[in-house]
Write a protein that holds these residues in place. Structure first.
Motif, mmCIF file in Angstrom:
data_model
loop_
_atom_site.group_PDB
_atom_site.id
_atom_site.type_symbol
_atom_site.label_atom_id
_atom_site.label_comp_id
_atom_site.label_asym_id
_atom_site.label_seq_id
_atom_site.Cartn_x
_atom_site.Cartn_y
_atom_site.Cartn_z
ATOM 1 N N GLY A 149 28.487 33.350 42.505
ATOM 2 C CA GLY A 149 27.668 32.181 42.791
ATOM 3 C C GLY A 149 26.309 32.243 42.122
ATOM 4 N N LEU B 298 31.027 37.002 46.138
ATOM 5 C CA LEU B 298 30.509 35.639 46.145
ATOM 6 C C LEU B 298 29.082 35.594 45.613
ATOM 7 N N VAL C 208 35.031 29.757 51.250
ATOM 8 C CA VAL C 208 34.583 30.284 49.959
ATOM 9 C C VAL C 208 33.888 29.192 49.149
ATOM 10 N N THR C 209 34.502 28.004 49.116
ATOM 11 C CA THR C 209 33.907 26.915 48.335
ATOM 12 C C THR C 209 32.535 26.536 48.873
ATOM 13 N N THR D 293 30.424 28.352 50.732
ATOM 14 C CA THR D 293 29.442 29.409 50.519
ATOM 15 C C THR D 293 29.083 29.528 49.040
ATOM 16 N N PHE D 294 30.078 29.430 48.174
ATOM 17 C CA PHE D 294 29.838 29.520 46.732
ATOM 18 C C PHE D 294 28.906 28.397 46.268
ATOM 19 N N LEU E 13 39.137 36.125 50.160
ATOM 20 C CA LEU E 13 38.413 34.988 49.579
ATOM 21 C C LEU E 13 39.378 33.906 49.113
ATOM 22 N N GLU F 200 33.115 41.039 50.188
ATOM 23 C CA GLU F 200 33.282 39.598 49.973
ATOM 24 C C GLU F 200 31.937 38.949 49.630
#
Length: 797
Positions: free
Chosen positions: A291, A287, A13-14, A16-17, A6, A283
């Motif tokens: 999130g 997240l 990551v950014t 999806t988050f 991640l 992962e």
């Protein structure tokens, strides 16, 4: 490994988050607003705040059916009968109230008996209490004591009154108090009796304490407002949940699909399929938890602001607020984690199934085709959309005009297109990009080859465009089409030269109708709004809209006739629409608005229409109903205008009637509501589009370097990327148009069957702006990432 992975893929990551956090925030905020609609705030009674016991008629119609009875509230309560009043009077003195619509002072008023003013706390602030029938106590702003004013009774008849005194409005309701005798003359029905002690009398309801609030006008307004906010929030929340699941699942699937090289190395290094799947799912869990937690905090903080926006837009009452319920956040958190795991599950299984050698080969080329699970999901969604369109068309076309039908239908269509995109996008992209083969130069050819050679990337990039533009076309188009059809029905209903409507008065006065009928050469038709009750299939008691007419409708009223002759309508007949399922000559038992039964013969059948054309009876079946409009044909327009001058009625020509009916077919409130729903989708999918393109563009360094080595300049590379992105966006718009064609096509067929005519009303300028916004976002993202990557390479060199 999951945590380090991640950290190493910050763009993925950014993206999806943020997608997950925003989705959970939307669901949390909508849930908080929805929880706020479950009940209105507790408020003390206002209309009868000082009366300990209030008695009203039950106003209910009960009809025996097999196995029991069916009941509904009456549209026109008969009030308290003399026998009931005598029984109530046995326990002590009564104070009677007559409650009726009145008019004057430029707006609607509520007329009541002065005898109950004290029970409402309406003491004179200026002036004195009325002492004669020609005097009133005015609990409304704008007029001082001592003024002489014109007021209109419930039937629209005008009268001159002296304002003896003024008081504060009762519960925010502008009220005029007449003397008891004058109130009884204007509205003979006794609506409320104030008693000294509770008395049980058949056919009545005894209200005490907070129960008295049901008689306050604010109670009905609060209930209507809560229903409106609930419907809006439910739709917006459903769309938000749908978009969040769609975006998060697609983001995970795309991100995992781009990591084939990484999975190839893991498999070659000895990782088992289970270990690969575990890394991906871990992962997703990390997240999902982070999130979703951030989204819950953001949603709880934003819910009050959302409620304030709803109040400011007129979509919610001024008192509406959100509470501090924890249930929406808990549900949204669980949904977010589940969506994250679900979105990664299919991709994890696909990544774990490959063998080491196969994984190394797949790392070099994009795998084509579609997984069986995705294919089945897409076909199931498509089958559901087809069934939701075909079944109502065959049985009840009017269902396709309802929000609860066309909103999930649009979602199913978009899910089907997104799931089947790897199969659908290549032929659509081939068709869209065909003109590029006729152009000179290599840019167009390369853009076409790249879009066709990477169907997964093209499908993933087109998906947010399909979702955003498709929602706009389907939802805005469906609402506009239904509203335009209903407005056209209202506009076409009047065939007369003129229509007299209430102005300041609550109704057209009988003497105005008589004056219009006395115009030389005039033909008139009076129309009263009422209701009738019908037992459908001898089991369900339905309240149906009806109009009571007095006169020959031929040439004055335009009805969409299916069978029979409306001119044959008399006191023993009824005209029904096709929704009733009746035939000409058939006898049907109905109950009138006051609950009295009558057997009527069907003399004509008309189309159901987009809004339900209801039924037509004669005026004898609507006793006491005020005149809603008078339709007039006359050779002299001046004589017609003179007949309604200074009467409180408003005269419209046929052209003015049509303009009034067609103008503002979709209300501003509804437009704001639709804009809110589509705006959420645009915001959310815009984020998905940016993140997906950023991930895809960063991974094409090798491809872009080859182009530079082959002699392409920076401008050529950027033009190539821009052309390919534009083609992908155009492909998404074409697929969105396909979804709109299916959804709105079903509505068009339904309207053709209901009204005989139909026109699709899509706000193309708005849809064009949304499509342009997607294109700008896509092009801006691709070019920005490409330039930034090139700048870093030059700096490293």
């Amino acid at each position: 490994m999951a945590w380090r992975g991640l950290r190493a893929r910050w763009i993925t990551v950014t993206t999806t988050f943020l997608a997950l956090a925003l989705g959970v925030a939307l669901i949390t905020a909508m849930g908080q607003v929805l929880a706020g609609t479950l009940s209105a705030p507790g408020r003390a009674p206002s209309r009868y705040a000082e009366a300990p016991v209030v008695v009203v008629a039950t106003g209910e119609l009960s009809v025996p059916v097999p196995g029991g009875s069916a009941a509904r509230d009456l549209a026109d309560s008969p009030g308290l009968s003399p026998a009931q009043l005598d029984a109530l009077a046995q326990a002590g003195p009564l104070t009677l109230d007559h409650v009726f619509p009145a008019g004057g002072l430029g707006g609607p008023l509520t007329g009541r008996s002065l005898a109950t003013a004290g029970a409402s706390g309406a003491a004179p602030l200026t002036g004195r209490a009325p002492a004669a029938d020609g005097e009133v106590l005015l609990a409304a702003p704008g007029t001082a004591a001592g003024a002489r004013i014109t007021l209109y009774g419930p039937d629209g008849t005008a009268g001159e009154y002296l304002v003896a005194g003024t008081a504060a409005p009762v519960g925010g309701e502008p009220t005029v108090f007449f003397t008891p005798a004058e109130a009884a003359r204007l509205s003979p029905r006794v609506d409320v009796a104030l008693a000294a002690a509770p008395v049980t009398v058949p056919g009545t309801r005894v209200l005490t304490g907070d129960a008295r609030r049901v008689l306050d006008p604010a109670t009905a307004r609060d209930e209507e407002a809560l229903i409106s906010v609930n419907a809006l929030t439910g739709t917006a929340g459903g769309v938000a949940a749908f978009v969040s699941v769609f975006v998060v699942a697609s983001t995970f699937a795309f991100a995992v699909a781009r990591r084939r090289g990484e999975f190839a190395l893991l498999r070659a290094a000895g990782a088992t399929p289970r270990q690969v799947r575990r890394v991906v799912l871990t992962e997703a869990l990390l997240l999902g938890v982070l999130g979703s937690a951030a989204g819950c905090v953001l949603g709880d903080a934003g819910a009050p602001e959302l409620a304030a926006r709803l109040r400011g837009a007129g979509l919610a009452p001024d008192w509406f607020t959100v509470g501090g319920s924890t249930a929406p956040a808990l549900i949204a958190f669980a949904t977010g984690v589940l969506v994250a795991l679900t979105g990664a599950w299919t991709a994890a299984r696909r990544a774990g199934r490959v063998r080491p050698a196969e994984a190394l080969r797949e790392a070099e080329t994009e795998k084509r085709g579609i997984t069986p699970v995705r294919l089945l999901a897409g076909l199931a969604a498509l089958a559901g959309a087809v069934w939701m369109t075909a079944e109502p068309l065959a049985t009840a076309p009017a269902e396709l005009l309802k929000r609860k039908q066309y909103t999930p239908l649009a979602m199913l269509l978009l899910i089907a297109l997104a799931a089947l995109a790897p199969l659908i996008v290549p032929p659509i992209a081939r068709l869209v990009t065909w003109p590029l083969t006729r152009l000179r130069g290599a840019t167009g050819m390369l853009a076409r080859a790249s879009a066709l050679g990477a169907p997964a990337r093209t499908a993933a990039t087109a998906a947010p465009v399909v979702l955003t533009v498709g929602l706009a076309v389907c939802l805005m188009g469906a609402t506009g089409t239904v509203d335009e059809a209903r407005a056209a029905e209202r506009a076409d209903r009047v065939a007369a030269d003129f229509a007299a409507l209430p102005g300041d008065a609550p109704a057209v006065a009988p003497d105005v109708a008589a004056a219009l009928a006395a115009v030389p050469g005039a033909r008139t038709l009076t129309v009263r709004e009422t209701s009738v009750y019908d037992l459908e299939e001898d089991t369900v008691l339905l309240r149906r809209q009806a109009r009571a007419i007095d006169g020959d409708p031929t040439g004055l009223l335009s009805l969409p006739l299916v069978d029979g002759d409306p001119a044959a309508l008399d006191d023993t007949g009824i005209v029904v629409d096709t929704e009733w399922g009746r035939r000409v000559g058939e006898t049907v038992r109905v109950h009138r608005a006051d609950g009295s039964p009558v057997d009527l013969r069907v003399v004509a059948v008309i189309r159901e229409g987009a809004g339900g054309n209801g039924a037509y009876v004669t005026a004898v079946h609507a006793p006491g109903a005020p005149i809603a409009e008078v339709l007039v044909d006359a050779p002299s327009a001046d004589a017609v205008r003179a007949a309604v001058a200074n009467t409180g009625a408003r005269l419209l020509t046929r052209a003015e009637w049509r303009e009034r009916a067609l103008t503002g077919a979709t209300s501003e409130v509804r437009l704001v509501a639709i804009g809110l729903v589509v705006g959420l989708a645009l915001l959310y999918t815009g984020l998905f589009l940016v993140g997906t393109l950023a991930m895809a563009t960063r991974e094409r360094h090798a491809e872009l370097r080859l182009l530079r080595l082959a002699g392409a300049g920076r401008a050529h590379v950027l033009a190539y990327l821009a052309a390919e992105t534009g083609l992908v966006v155009l492909t998404g718009c074409v697929l969105a148009a396909v979804a709109g064609a299916v959804s709105l096509g079903g509505q068009w067929l339904a309207l053709r069957g209901l009204t005989g005519d139909a026109a699709i009303a899509v706000p193309w300028p708005t849809v064009g702006l949304i499509a342009a916004g997607c294109a700008v976002l896509a092009l801006g993202t691709v070019l920005t990432v490409a330039l930034a990557s090139r700048t870093r390479e030059e700096a490293a060199a």
